[in-house]
Design a protein around this motif. Sequence first.
Motif, mmCIF file in Angstrom:
data_model
loop_
_atom_site.group_PDB
_atom_site.id
_atom_site.type_symbol
_atom_site.label_atom_id
_atom_site.label_comp_id
_atom_site.label_asym_id
_atom_site.label_seq_id
_atom_site.Cartn_x
_atom_site.Cartn_y
_atom_site.Cartn_z
ATOM 1 N N ALA A 5 0.820 -1.219 0.000
ATOM 2 C CA ALA A 5 0.000 0.000 0.000
ATOM 3 C C ALA A 5 0.852 1.268 0.000
ATOM 4 N N ARG A 54 -13.239 9.824 -9.147
ATOM 5 C CA ARG A 54 -14.159 9.895 -8.011
ATOM 6 C C ARG A 54 -14.866 8.572 -7.743
ATOM 7 N N PRO A 56 -14.041 5.201 -8.313
ATOM 8 C CA PRO A 56 -13.232 4.219 -7.571
ATOM 9 C C PRO A 56 -12.824 4.714 -6.175
ATOM 10 N N PHE A 57 -12.572 6.012 -6.044
ATOM 11 C CA PHE A 57 -12.208 6.569 -4.739
ATOM 12 C C PHE A 57 -13.338 6.347 -3.737
ATOM 13 N N ARG A 58 -14.550 6.664 -4.141
ATOM 14 C CA ARG A 58 -15.699 6.490 -3.249
ATOM 15 C C ARG A 58 -15.984 5.013 -2.977
ATOM 16 N N ARG A 59 -15.808 4.180 -3.978
ATOM 17 C CA ARG A 59 -16.002 2.738 -3.788
ATOM 18 C C ARG A 59 -15.007 2.193 -2.763
ATOM 19 N N ASP A 60 -13.753 2.656 -2.857
ATOM 20 C CA ASP A 60 -12.733 2.219 -1.909
ATOM 21 C C ASP A 60 -13.033 2.711 -0.493
ATOM 22 N N LEU A 61 -13.519 3.948 -0.368
ATOM 23 C CA LEU A 61 -13.901 4.451 0.953
ATOM 24 C C LEU A 61 -15.008 3.593 1.556
ATOM 25 N N GLN A 62 -15.996 3.275 0.742
ATOM 26 C CA GLN A 62 -17.109 2.457 1.221
ATOM 27 C C GLN A 62 -16.602 1.090 1.673
ATOM 28 N N GLY A 63 -15.645 0.527 0.943
ATOM 29 C CA GLY A 63 -15.053 -0.752 1.317
ATOM 30 C C GLY A 63 -14.323 -0.696 2.655
ATOM 31 N N LEU A 64 -13.877 0.503 3.033
ATOM 32 C CA LEU A 64 -13.215 0.694 4.324
ATOM 33 C C LEU A 64 -14.207 1.015 5.434
ATOM 34 N N PRO A 68 -18.880 7.467 1.817
ATOM 35 C CA PRO A 68 -18.236 8.142 0.691
ATOM 36 C C PRO A 68 -18.819 9.505 0.326
#
Length: 111
Positions: A5, A54, A56-64, A68
């Motif tokens: 990472a 935006r 993929p960024f929001r999708r990754d935040l949601q995954g964390l 988002p």
Amino acid sequence: MSSSACPVELLKRYLNMFKVPPDSKDFIFRPISKGKGSCKLVDPDKPISYSTIRGPFRRDLQGLGVEPSKFGLHSLRSGGATMVANNGVNDGVFQRHGRWKSVQAKDIRRR
């Protein structure tokens, strides 16, 4: 030892994957053309669009587990500028990196 990472390692992998030379004057992040089993960067004079990043960024935040809708890409820019300012990086360096044209624009949050 760096992790998978690590931003520096991720950038190196990205540059290597798309064969971007270290001395390139082209945009690093730009539109990608996807073909059968391959991807390539296109249009060296065109930056990648806000909406392309935006999603993929929001999708990754949601995954964390982070909501988002509370964040945008500007959060990364302002957060990054705050981090370097708090760690003693020369003002001129991050002013140039953040594309602030004047000291007043860079310092707007300090007022």
